[in-house]
Scaffold this motif. Sequence first.
Motif, PDB file in Angstrom:
ATOM      1  N   TRP A 277     -13.865   1.857 -15.219  1.00 57.37           N
ATOM      2  CA  TRP A 277     -14.616   2.924 -15.896  1.00 57.37           C
ATOM      3  C   TRP A 277     -15.095   3.995 -14.922  1.00 57.37           C
ATOM      4  O   TRP A 277     -16.242   4.404 -14.935  1.00 57.37           O
ATOM      5  CB  TRP A 277     -15.791   2.346 -16.682  1.00 57.37           C
ATOM      6  N   ASN A 278     -14.179   4.462 -14.068  1.00 60.21           N
ATOM      7  CA  ASN A 278     -14.450   5.592 -13.185  1.00 60.21           C
ATOM      8  C   ASN A 278     -13.361   6.640 -13.401  1.00 60.21           C
ATOM      9  O   ASN A 278     -12.678   6.641 -14.430  1.00 60.21           O
ATOM     10  CB  ASN A 278     -14.517   5.115 -11.732  1.00 60.21           C
ATOM     11  N   GLN A 279     -13.193   7.527 -12.440  1.00 61.74           N
ATOM     12  CA  GLN A 279     -12.168   8.578 -12.523  1.00 61.74           C
ATOM     13  C   GLN A 279     -11.240   8.494 -11.317  1.00 61.74           C
ATOM     14  O   GLN A 279     -10.808   9.508 -10.773  1.00 61.74           O
ATOM     15  CB  GLN A 279     -12.853   9.958 -12.570  1.00 61.74           C
ATOM     16  N   LEU A 280     -10.952   7.274 -10.879  1.00 61.21           N
ATOM     17  CA  LEU A 280     -10.133   7.067  -9.693  1.00 61.21           C
ATOM     18  C   LEU A 280      -8.680   7.450  -9.974  1.00 61.21           C
ATOM     19  O   LEU A 280      -8.161   7.243 -11.078  1.00 61.21           O
ATOM     20  CB  LEU A 280     -10.215   5.606  -9.250  1.00 61.21           C
ATOM     21  N   THR A 281      -8.023   7.978  -8.952  1.00 67.66           N
ATOM     22  CA  THR A 281      -6.643   8.455  -9.099  1.00 67.66           C
ATOM     23  C   THR A 281      -5.761   7.866  -8.000  1.00 67.66           C
ATOM     24  O   THR A 281      -6.242   7.244  -7.051  1.00 67.66           O
ATOM     25  CB  THR A 281      -6.593   9.990  -9.019  1.00 67.66           C
ATOM     26  N   GLY A 282      -4.447   8.095  -8.151  1.00 67.88           N
ATOM     27  CA  GLY A 282      -3.497   7.642  -7.140  1.00 67.88           C
ATOM     28  C   GLY A 282      -3.049   6.217  -7.386  1.00 67.88           C
ATOM     29  O   GLY A 282      -3.427   5.573  -8.364  1.00 67.88           O
ATOM     30  N   PRO A 283      -2.218   5.671  -6.487  1.00 65.87           N
ATOM     31  CA  PRO A 283      -1.682   4.313  -6.652  1.00 65.87           C
ATOM     32  C   PRO A 283      -2.644   3.252  -6.112  1.00 65.87           C
ATOM     33  O   PRO A 283      -3.603   3.557  -5.399  1.00 65.87           O
ATOM     34  CB  PRO A 283      -0.394   4.349  -5.828  1.00 65.87           C
ATOM     35  N   LEU A 284      -2.337   2.004  -6.451  1.00 63.11           N
ATOM     36  CA  LEU A 284      -3.069   0.873  -5.883  1.00 63.11           C
ATOM     37  C   LEU A 284      -2.476   0.510  -4.525  1.00 63.11           C
ATOM     38  O   LEU A 284      -1.269   0.727  -4.282  1.00 63.11           O
ATOM     39  CB  LEU A 284      -2.972  -0.336  -6.808  1.00 63.11           C
ATOM     40  N   PRO A 285      -3.280  -0.074  -3.628  1.00 60.68           N
ATOM     41  CA  PRO A 285      -2.734  -0.536  -2.338  1.00 60.68           C
ATOM     42  C   PRO A 285      -1.644  -1.578  -2.564  1.00 60.68           C
ATOM     43  O   PRO A 285      -1.720  -2.395  -3.498  1.00 60.68           O
ATOM     44  CB  PRO A 285      -3.949  -1.158  -1.639  1.00 60.68           C
ATOM     45  N   THR A 286      -0.648  -1.547  -1.732  1.00 56.43           N
ATOM     46  CA  THR A 286       0.505  -2.455  -1.910  1.00 56.43           C
ATOM     47  C   THR A 286       0.340  -3.769  -1.156  1.00 56.43           C
ATOM     48  O   THR A 286       1.095  -4.714  -1.392  1.00 56.43           O
ATOM     49  CB  THR A 286       1.786  -1.761  -1.426  1.00 56.43           C
ATOM     50  N   HIS A 287      -0.624  -3.838  -0.238  1.00 59.48           N
ATOM     51  CA  HIS A 287      -0.822  -5.098   0.486  1.00 59.48           C
ATOM     52  C   HIS A 287      -1.435  -6.140  -0.438  1.00 59.48           C
ATOM     53  O   HIS A 287      -2.064  -5.812  -1.446  1.00 59.48           O
ATOM     54  CB  HIS A 287      -1.735  -4.879   1.691  1.00 59.48           C
ATOM     55  N   LYS A 288      -1.312  -7.398  -0.075  1.00 59.33           N
ATOM     56  CA  LYS A 288      -1.836  -8.486  -0.896  1.00 59.33           C
ATOM     57  C   LYS A 288      -3.293  -8.783  -0.534  1.00 59.33           C
ATOM     58  O   LYS A 288      -3.668  -8.769   0.641  1.00 59.33           O
ATOM     59  CB  LYS A 288      -0.986  -9.737  -0.730  1.00 59.33           C
ATOM     60  N   PHE A 289      -4.056  -9.085  -1.573  1.00 60.24           N
ATOM     61  CA  PHE A 289      -5.452  -9.455  -1.373  1.00 60.24           C
ATOM     62  C   PHE A 289      -5.564 -10.854  -0.783  1.00 60.24           C
ATOM     63  O   PHE A 289      -4.600 -11.632  -0.767  1.00 60.24           O
ATOM     64  CB  PHE A 289      -6.202  -9.412  -2.714  1.00 60.24           C
ATOM     65  N   SER A 290      -6.779 -11.184  -0.364  1.00 57.26           N
ATOM     66  CA  SER A 290      -7.083 -12.529   0.115  1.00 57.26           C
ATOM     67  C   SER A 290      -6.810 -13.544  -0.984  1.00 57.26           C
ATOM     68  O   SER A 290      -6.966 -13.257  -2.177  1.00 57.26           O
ATOM     69  CB  SER A 290      -8.556 -12.603   0.534  1.00 57.26           C
ATOM     70  N   THR A 291      -6.424 -14.734  -0.601  1.00 61.31           N
ATOM     71  CA  THR A 291      -6.170 -15.788  -1.590  1.00 61.31           C
ATOM     72  C   THR A 291      -7.447 -16.228  -2.292  1.00 61.31           C
ATOM     73  O   THR A 291      -7.389 -16.997  -3.268  1.00 61.31           O
ATOM     74  CB  THR A 291      -5.521 -17.013  -0.919  1.00 61.31           C
ATOM     75  N   ASN A 292      -8.613 -15.769  -1.843  1.00 60.93           N
ATOM     76  CA  ASN A 292      -9.873 -16.094  -2.519  1.00 60.93           C
ATOM     77  C   ASN A 292     -10.087 -15.250  -3.775  1.00 60.93           C
ATOM     78  O   ASN A 292     -10.983 -15.552  -4.563  1.00 60.93           O
ATOM     79  CB  ASN A 292     -11.061 -15.845  -1.580  1.00 60.93           C
ATOM     80  N   ILE A 293      -9.294 -14.217  -3.956  1.00 56.64           N
ATOM     81  CA  ILE A 293      -9.578 -13.256  -5.019  1.00 56.64           C
ATOM     82  C   ILE A 293      -9.486 -13.926  -6.395  1.00 56.64           C
ATOM     83  O   ILE A 293      -8.546 -14.649  -6.700  1.00 56.64           O
ATOM     84  CB  ILE A 293      -8.625 -12.042  -4.942  1.00 56.64           C
ATOM     85  N   THR A 294     -10.526 -13.702  -7.222  1.00 57.57           N
ATOM     86  CA  THR A 294     -10.538 -14.223  -8.595  1.00 57.57           C
ATOM     87  C   THR A 294     -10.432 -13.091  -9.612  1.00 57.57           C
ATOM     88  O   THR A 294      -9.916 -13.303 -10.714  1.00 57.57           O
ATOM     89  CB  THR A 294     -11.829 -14.998  -8.885  1.00 57.57           C
ATOM     90  N   THR A 295     -10.932 -11.913  -9.252  1.00 59.86           N
ATOM     91  CA  THR A 295     -11.039 -10.835 -10.234  1.00 59.86           C
ATOM     92  C   THR A 295     -10.683  -9.502  -9.589  1.00 59.86           C
ATOM     93  O   THR A 295     -11.267  -9.133  -8.555  1.00 59.86           O
ATOM     94  CB  THR A 295     -12.468 -10.757 -10.808  1.00 59.86           C
ATOM     95  N   ILE A 296      -9.749  -8.786 -10.220  1.00 59.45           N
ATOM     96  CA  ILE A 296      -9.422  -7.412  -9.836  1.00 59.45           C
ATOM     97  C   ILE A 296      -9.484  -6.585 -11.117  1.00 59.45           C
ATOM     98  O   ILE A 296      -8.654  -6.757 -12.018  1.00 59.45           O
ATOM     99  CB  ILE A 296      -8.020  -7.302  -9.207  1.00 59.45           C
TER     100      ILE A 296
END
Length: 944
Positions: A277-296
Amino acid sequence: MPKIFLSIVTLVLVFPSNLFVYGAPTTDPTEVNALKVIRNSLYDPMNKLKNWNKGDPCTTNWTGIYCQMESNDNYLHITEIQLFKMNLSGTLSPQLSSLSHLKILDFMWNNISGPIPKEIGSITSLKLILLNGNQLSSYLPAEIGNLPSLNRLQIDQNQISGPIPTSFMNLTSVKHLHMNNNSLSGQIPAELSKLPRLLHLLVDNNNLSGHLPQEFSEMPSIKILQFDNNNFGGTSIPPSYANISTLLKLSVRNCSLEGSVPDMTQIPQLGFIDLSWNQLTGPLPTHKFSTNITTIDVSHNKLNGTIPDFSGLPNLQLLALEDNFFEGSVPPNIWDNTTYSANKSLVLDFQNNSLTNVPANFDPPANVSVLLSGNPLCSNTTLSTPVGSCQFQSITKASGSEQTSVNCQPCPTDRNYEYNPSSTLTCFCAVPLGIGMRLKSPGISDFRPYKTAFEKDLTGLLNLYVYQLYIENYIWETGPRLNMQLKLFPSNTSIFSVNEIVRVRRMLAGWEITLLDIFGPYELLNFTLGSYANDLPKSSGSGLSTGAIAGIAIGAVAVATAVSILATMFILKRRWRYTTMSKRSSLSRFSIKIDGVRCFTFEEMAKATKNFNESSIVGQGGYGKVYKGVLDDGTVVAVKRAHEESLQGSKEFCTEIELLSRLHHRNLVSLVGYCDELDEQMLVYEFMPNGTLRDHLSVKCKEPLNFNTRLHIALGSSKGILYLHTEANPPIFHRDIKASNILLDSKFVPKVADFGLSRLAPLPDIEGTLPGHVSTVVKGTPGYLDPEYFLTHKLTDKSDVYSLGVVFLELLTGMRPIAHGKNIVREVTLKCQSGNTLEIVDSRMESYPIECIKRFLSLALRCCQDETDLRPSMSEVVRELEVIWRMMPDTYSLTTADSSDVDPNLKMTHSTSSASSVMGNTFLSSNEMSSENTESGLHNVTPR
């Protein structure tokens, strides 16, 4: 006298030295007196503090009071006030500062209002300030930044406004700053980046603006940054946040942020990121997140490009990319190498993008939900692989009970016995403790996979067995926050011991435990004793340390003798000093030092007012003359200079300044400073360029106020007086409300002034009973005086209501309260009773909505009833004025007043209430108006 004094000293010295050492310790008398003042500032409808007037606070266990012995003075000192969820209201007394050994200040989940006293900034021993879940208002005191030992500040879920003080950078021991769900505004201070131990910064749901400080990347310990629902419009997420190596959670939902998503994939422990719910633009980073990630969650932005590869994230629970501009193919195999079960699921929300293709062999396993509706691919009927989940699916995170069903004989009924579903002794009856807990910023989106870990974590921290904990239910709340209702059962016995209950509650309420990082910070919502309440001491919640109890005792006779000798010595010494000092001058000035209030010299005042030139005079009253002045920094002020006959004693003058310095409300005139020297007493206020309300109601006024502006002034003045009665600390009766004491700023915002006759309102007594009045000599202005106060000398809040009602009649009629021997209240009443209502309305208003006039007049007359009980309270007055404001037609606008002073929500709907809905009795009826006027709802008057 010196010889007598020496003899007594000698007598005391020959007593054994252990006379005092072995005496029974008592609470420091200064702290006892402070507790009584604190109690008097609170309203206790449930009588929870009824033992606060009996015996010694520490040795007789006053409710919520914990003490320790300090070896250096042999007194017991109060180290904790724990008044958690006791239905208390009232205000926090500045006298808290006298508890100089206090470590825990806990008033969570009460109804306390008013400001946080700045004086608590002097209690350098404080470790926990727990004030969340009240109705506190005003600004955050900068003095809190003076607390070197403070570990936790919880002020969330209040009504606190203003900026976050930069002085908080000095809280070098603080780990938790929970300031969410308030009305804080302004820029988040970059100086907070200097806090070496800060773990959690929660400032979501405020009115903060500006930008996110890039300096936060330098925080050495920060784990959670939660900024949701603020307004950082036009700014971006600092790229430097990708360097916060300790960060576990970043949440900036709905903050009006722009720019690109920083590459935070290299943060080693990052588990939760919400940029939705912002006004962010452009692509997402292509690198992989930490294996701890639960929510994106980056949903509801303007992101584009293809969806990166999110495979190889075994703990991922939610990937939300909804409502962006992603294109290309749905990514395959995000769920690879992960086993999903009934308690483990994954939600992939790709709705409302521009995805055009699904890869071959796209086959999500059970408990993996892919949401694709709103993409072009859902209308493509030529796809070789059918897509069954294009339609929106409702995904529910498990909430509620997991109660198991067992067939057991009924438990005894003499207590709240239950079966423990978690125990292997299935049908063993025991009495549980009920605990309400909320995870304030969890790093997960689904609790089910972590339920076992939570049970092991909490019971291990509390030194309990896992089977003693039963999670009765849990539910996700807005935030997201996780509300949990828990039950703790005794271990293989039917009831807890008292010591065990006290131990567990102390650990939870004192934050002596810290949950795993994945669960984030928690807050205690309730601790339900049930039938255990009868087992605990009646003054439970208090206690002494073991050392303190050991020190209570022996030698009472010797102590009594010593105290008697010391008392005699003190009295004789005091009498000798008094005789000596009475020969000196008793007229020395008091030194006044109050934060935020300037002390001016006579020379500064003379310079500001052009040596008190007659041309600078803007007003004059019984107190003296009021001059317009300009300070050296260009600030325009009003200088109220007392003439010689009005000079107050130094104590009285100090008291008035201290009183005024505590009042902070948009509808009260602010005190800038004072001057008290060379037989001069002056008060310096903010300058009100539009003078007094009386000036604008005068027949000599060239530009009369329209009705809308008059109603606006009535509403603002009422809010100022309501603040005096209910939120000022301590509450105040003004005692001299009149049109000439209501000043108007450049935008016609009304501000109540002149507190020279004000009196402190009565506070609840020790039993929680609120006295109904203050007995005092009658003072005030003829025409505005409450008749009952005049006759009985009993001043009440309704005395101010009467005076304000007279002001309302002035606003309606333009008349003075007393003119040519006629009283405005009597004259208006007679006109209404005779059916000549329109004759009383000030003809200079020219046009006005009839229904609004009728309700306003009815309210004014109710305020002016002779009998106190028939008048409305100030809160009722404000409510009724807000109703009248809603009724105002859109054709009426604030031409001379500042519309920003009025709550915008008040004009969202308009009422067309009939005369029958008018509050209270009214002398107006529809047959008093002509039919054409009634149809239009307006009345036009030709100026006489």
